[in-house]
Design a protein around this motif. Structure first.
Motif, PDB file in Angstrom:
ATOM      1  N   SER A 201      23.125  -4.251  16.905  1.00  0.00           N
ATOM      2  CA  SER A 201      24.499  -4.614  16.571  1.00  0.00           C
ATOM      3  C   SER A 201      25.114  -5.295  17.784  1.00  0.00           C
ATOM      4  N   SER A 202      26.203  -6.015  17.577  1.00  0.00           N
ATOM      5  CA  SER A 202      26.794  -6.773  18.673  1.00  0.00           C
ATOM      6  C   SER A 202      28.307  -6.710  18.596  1.00  0.00           C
ATOM      7  N   ALA A 203      28.950  -7.015  19.720  1.00  0.00           N
ATOM      8  CA  ALA A 203      30.411  -7.010  19.786  1.00  0.00           C
ATOM      9  C   ALA A 203      30.862  -7.987  20.862  1.00  0.00           C
ATOM     10  N   LEU A 204      31.798  -8.867  20.526  1.00  0.00           N
ATOM     11  CA  LEU A 204      32.415  -9.764  21.492  1.00  0.00           C
ATOM     12  C   LEU A 204      33.645  -9.076  22.062  1.00  0.00           C
ATOM     13  N   PHE A 205      33.658  -8.898  23.379  1.00  0.00           N
ATOM     14  CA  PHE A 205      34.742  -8.129  23.990  1.00  0.00           C
ATOM     15  C   PHE A 205      34.998  -8.630  25.401  1.00  0.00           C
ATOM     16  N   GLN A 249      40.183  -4.377  19.050  1.00  0.00           N
ATOM     17  CA  GLN A 249      41.334  -4.768  19.846  1.00  0.00           C
ATOM     18  C   GLN A 249      41.071  -4.566  21.336  1.00  0.00           C
ATOM     19  N   GLU A 250      41.671  -3.560  21.934  1.00  0.00           N
ATOM     20  CA  GLU A 250      41.577  -3.384  23.382  1.00  0.00           C
ATOM     21  C   GLU A 250      40.505  -2.385  23.800  1.00  0.00           C
ATOM     22  N   MET A 251      39.611  -2.020  22.908  1.00  0.00           N
ATOM     23  CA  MET A 251      38.569  -1.085  23.319  1.00  0.00           C
ATOM     24  C   MET A 251      37.278  -1.308  22.546  1.00  0.00           C
ATOM     25  N   LEU A 252      36.184  -0.915  23.196  1.00  0.00           N
ATOM     26  CA  LEU A 252      34.893  -0.874  22.528  1.00  0.00           C
ATOM     27  C   LEU A 252      34.748   0.472  21.843  1.00  0.00           C
ATOM     28  N   VAL A 253      34.209   0.445  20.634  1.00  0.00           N
ATOM     29  CA  VAL A 253      34.027   1.684  19.869  1.00  0.00           C
ATOM     30  C   VAL A 253      32.574   1.783  19.436  1.00  0.00           C
ATOM     31  N   TRP A 269      33.405   6.989  19.014  1.00  0.00           N
ATOM     32  CA  TRP A 269      33.605   7.217  20.440  1.00  0.00           C
ATOM     33  C   TRP A 269      34.217   5.975  21.075  1.00  0.00           C
ATOM     34  N   ARG A 270      35.132   6.180  21.980  1.00  0.00           N
ATOM     35  CA  ARG A 270      35.642   5.086  22.791  1.00  0.00           C
ATOM     36  C   ARG A 270      34.695   4.881  23.968  1.00  0.00           C
ATOM     37  N   ILE A 271      34.364   3.596  24.255  1.00  0.00           N
ATOM     38  CA  ILE A 271      33.420   3.270  25.320  1.00  0.00           C
ATOM     39  C   ILE A 271      34.156   2.564  26.457  1.00  0.00           C
ATOM     40  N   ASP A 272      33.964   3.058  27.652  1.00  0.00           N
ATOM     41  CA  ASP A 272      34.469   2.387  28.842  1.00  0.00           C
ATOM     42  C   ASP A 272      33.476   1.290  29.216  1.00  0.00           C
ATOM     43  N   GLU A 273      33.881   0.029  29.033  1.00  0.00           N
ATOM     44  CA  GLU A 273      32.935  -1.073  29.231  1.00  0.00           C
ATOM     45  C   GLU A 273      32.511  -1.239  30.690  1.00  0.00           C
ATOM     46  N   LYS A 274      33.215  -0.612  31.617  1.00  0.00           N
ATOM     47  CA  LYS A 274      32.856  -0.752  33.032  1.00  0.00           C
ATOM     48  C   LYS A 274      31.658   0.124  33.406  1.00  0.00           C
ATOM     49  N   ASN A 275      31.611   1.334  32.866  1.00  0.00           N
ATOM     50  CA  ASN A 275      30.523   2.247  33.231  1.00  0.00           C
ATOM     51  C   ASN A 275      29.758   2.812  32.038  1.00  0.00           C
ATOM     52  N   MET A 276      30.107   2.370  30.826  1.00  0.00           N
ATOM     53  CA  MET A 276      29.450   2.801  29.598  1.00  0.00           C
ATOM     54  C   MET A 276      29.600   4.304  29.330  1.00  0.00           C
TER      55      MET A 276
END
Length: 374
Positions: A201-205, A249-253, A269-276
């Motif tokens: 799966s993919s996500a543009l963020f 929107q403003e978060m990866l899920v 789950w909310r994912i912190d894109e900086k440290n996963m």
């Protein structure tokens, strides 16, 4: 038109009409020429509920294209549209925000509500079932004058009617201004065993194209500005069986099926894109989860799929036995407050499909009128 409405100014009439959901707007446009003119103009005001992403479901039949069907769900009116059938270049097509794509026999695309396919110059590496994203140049951002670019990642190709699983296939980015493809580094080698949209799966963020292994839980991102891949990491919350990565929107899920101490559950789950790192934000109510499956099946949850855009996440069953049921989760705020509800059944009759393609896209009233006029 009744006397009270005829005495209202055009500006006020337009403002009143703008509060209607899209199905009501379509009916209102047939009332008189003035209303149709107001609603169909590109300057017609769009309220937040017009920007809610729709859920599209395209069903393909292997032996008879007459049995193909296409549907679109509007969350603001909680209703389905049955879309007119139109020919696809091949059964291997993909949907991404606002567009349909076919990669075989050549790469072509069409706006989602306008059945008009345009071919591009050939891909450097032919492929089927890749990941595909629609984005605007990070340097110019999205504007009225900029044109969307397409990124094609992974996929598989056939050599002598056999799938070539050794070739990771370079990433390619389409430049519409010169009708050309730019070659970029391929997917990291960790994704070699499963590099198609059926297992990823993919996500543009935030200017990054994230790729996530639905079953391997590997994650990496491609920087759309620097054209480099990040280090591959593992993103696997405890108990998760399979999952999908979504940009909301403003978060990866991360949305996935779990098997925990209390039994099966579908979690977000909310994912912190900086440290996963991940933190749980919601669990689907049990009645909705079991409403998507047949309790008699041993692997009853295996056919669940998930797509999302904006603040909406759709979970659906791609099997025919329950007419492709679905539910929707609205993420209300960044702290994870969510609202779940069941999506109405598809409008009958519903055929049995061999393949289901689904995706989300924002649709404005003008998109529908433009599609009808062409």
């Amino acid at each position: 038109m009744s006397e009270p409405f005829s005495s209202i100014s055009s500006d006020l009439t337009e403002l009143i009409l703008s509060h209607l959901p899209i199905p009501s707007l379509l009916r209102a446009s047939a009332v008189c020429k003035l209303w149709h003119s107001l609603i169909s103009t590109p300057s017609f005001p769009s309220l937040p509920h017009h920007h809610l992403p729709w859920f599209f479901l395209h069903g393909l039949h292997n032996t008879s294209s007459k049995n193909n069907q296409s549907f679109a769900f509007d969350p603001s009116s909680n209703s389905w549209f049955r879309l007119p059938s139109f020919p696809f270049p091949s059964p291997d097509f993909i949907g991404s925000n606002g567009f349909l794509f076919s990669t075989a026999p050549s790469f072509s695309f069409s706006p989602v509500l306008k059945p008009r396919w345009r071919s591009t110059s050939p891909l450097c590496f032919s492929r089927i079932n890749p990941l595909l994203g629609v984005f605007f140049d990070p340097k110019t951002s999205q504007s009225h004058t900029s044109k969307p670019q397409f990124i094609v990642v992974g996929g598989v190709r056939f050599i002598g009617n056999l799938v070539d699983i050794e070739d990771r296939l370079a990433v390619e980015i389409y430049k519409p201004s010169c009708d050309s493809w730019e070659l970029c580094p391929p997917l990291p080698a960790d994704f070699r065993s499963g590099n198609s949209s059926q297992t990823l799966s993919s996500a543009l963020f935030k200017g990054r194209f994230f790729v996530f292994g639905i079953y391997t839980f590997f994650v990496s991102f491609f920087d759309l500005d620097k054209h480099v891949w990040s280090q591959v990491q593992t993103l696997r919350p405890p108990g998760v069986l399979f999952a999908f990565l979504i940009a909301c929107q403003e978060m990866l899920v991360l949305a996935g099926m779990c098997n925990g101490p209390r039994g099966p559950s579908f979690n977000l789950w909310r994912i912190d894109e900086k440290n996963m790192e991940f933190s749980e934000i919601a669990i689907m109510p049990q009645d909705l989860l079991y409403g998507l499956v047949d309790n008699e099946e041993d692997d009853k949850f295996a056919s669940l799929k998930c797509v999302g855009l904006g603040n909406l996440i759709y979970v659906f069953n791609e099997e025919y036995h329950k007419k492709y049921p679905a539910c929707i989760c609205e993420i209300i705020n960044e702290y994870g407050k969510c609202s779940w509800r069941k999506v109405p059944q598809l409008p009958s009759p519903v055929n049995k499909f061999h393949k289901v393609i689904s995706f989300c896209s924002t649709i404005l009233p003008q998109n529908i009128f433009l599609a009808e006029e062409e």
